[in-house]
Scaffold this motif. Structure first.
Motif, PDB file in Angstrom:
ATOM      1  N   VAL A  22      30.459  40.704 -97.396  1.00  0.00           N
ATOM      2  CA  VAL A  22      30.941  39.320 -97.427  1.00  0.00           C
ATOM      3  C   VAL A  22      30.437  38.616 -98.684  1.00  0.00           C
ATOM      4  CG1 VAL A  22      30.870  37.074 -96.268  1.00  0.00           C
ATOM      5  CG2 VAL A  22      31.220  39.156 -94.925  1.00  0.00           C
ATOM      6  N   LEU A  23      29.172  38.792 -99.003  1.00  0.00           N
ATOM      7  CA  LEU A  23      28.614  38.129-100.181  1.00  0.00           C
ATOM      8  C   LEU A  23      29.272  38.623-101.468  1.00  0.00           C
ATOM      9  CD1 LEU A  23      26.613  36.140-101.375  1.00  0.00           C
ATOM     10  CD2 LEU A  23      24.903  37.974-101.376  1.00  0.00           C
ATOM     11  N   THR A  24      29.465  39.910-101.582  1.00  0.00           N
ATOM     12  CA  THR A  24      30.091  40.469-102.785  1.00  0.00           C
ATOM     13  C   THR A  24      31.514  39.952-102.954  1.00  0.00           C
ATOM     14  OG1 THR A  24      28.731  42.466-102.655  1.00  0.00           O
ATOM     15  CG2 THR A  24      30.755  42.622-103.953  1.00  0.00           C
ATOM     16  N   ILE A  25      32.263  39.896-101.863  1.00  0.00           N
ATOM     17  CA  ILE A  25      33.631  39.383-101.933  1.00  0.00           C
ATOM     18  C   ILE A  25      33.621  37.904-102.285  1.00  0.00           C
ATOM     19  CG2 ILE A  25      35.703  38.890-100.561  1.00  0.00           C
ATOM     20  CD1 ILE A  25      35.139  41.570 -99.096  1.00  0.00           C
ATOM     21  N   MET A  26      32.728  37.142-101.664  1.00  0.00           N
ATOM     22  CA  MET A  26      32.652  35.717-101.972  1.00  0.00           C
ATOM     23  C   MET A  26      32.268  35.499-103.438  1.00  0.00           C
ATOM     24  SD  MET A  26      30.629  32.659 -99.959  1.00  0.00           S
ATOM     25  CE  MET A  26      31.498  32.883 -98.421  1.00  0.00           C
ATOM     26  N   GLN A  27      31.336  36.295-103.943  1.00  0.00           N
ATOM     27  CA  GLN A  27      30.953  36.202-105.355  1.00  0.00           C
ATOM     28  C   GLN A  27      32.148  36.486-106.260  1.00  0.00           C
ATOM     29  OE1 GLN A  27      27.778  39.092-105.363  1.00  0.00           O
ATOM     30  NE2 GLN A  27      26.190  37.515-105.232  1.00  0.00           N
ATOM     31  N   ALA A  28      32.934  37.490-105.912  1.00  0.00           N
ATOM     32  CA  ALA A  28      34.101  37.849-106.724  1.00  0.00           C
ATOM     33  C   ALA A  28      35.161  36.754-106.690  1.00  0.00           C
ATOM     34  CB  ALA A  28      34.684  39.177-106.242  1.00  0.00           C
TER      35      ALA A  28
END
Length: 93
Positions: A22-28
């Motif tokens: 979730v964090l990686t997708i939100m960062q992207a």
């Protein structure tokens, strides 16, 4: 989005799989590699179109959430907690 921005896939060994996803997708989606689990999506450049993109990218990873949920679950931590509760409810059905 994630594949097109591999430099944004920051891995933190202290995060579990769902938190990291979730964090990686939100960062992207927000194009902010320094985003943390408790950072607010909308206070960091998120808006309705980016929320739609976030929901789509999460669904590609098998994490299903509605756009309306993003407006009340504004951090990656809250989204992960919601997804974990929803998965337990689905198993119980």
């Amino acid at each position: 989005i994630i594949a097109s921005h591999p430099e944004q896939n920051i891995v933190n060994d202290r995060l579990d799989k769902n938190q990291q996803t979730v964090l990686t997708i939100m960062q992207a989606v927000l194009r902010k590699t320094d985003l943390k689990l408790d950072d607010d999506f909308f206070l960091n450049g998120g808006h309705s179109i980016k929320a739609i993109t976030l929901v789509h990218e999460l669904s590609l990873q098998g994490l299903h959430i509605k756009v309306s949920d993003i407006f009340r679950l504004r951090t990656a931590a809250q989204i992960v907690q919601f997804l974990e509760v929803e998965s337990k409810v689905a198993v119980a059905r």
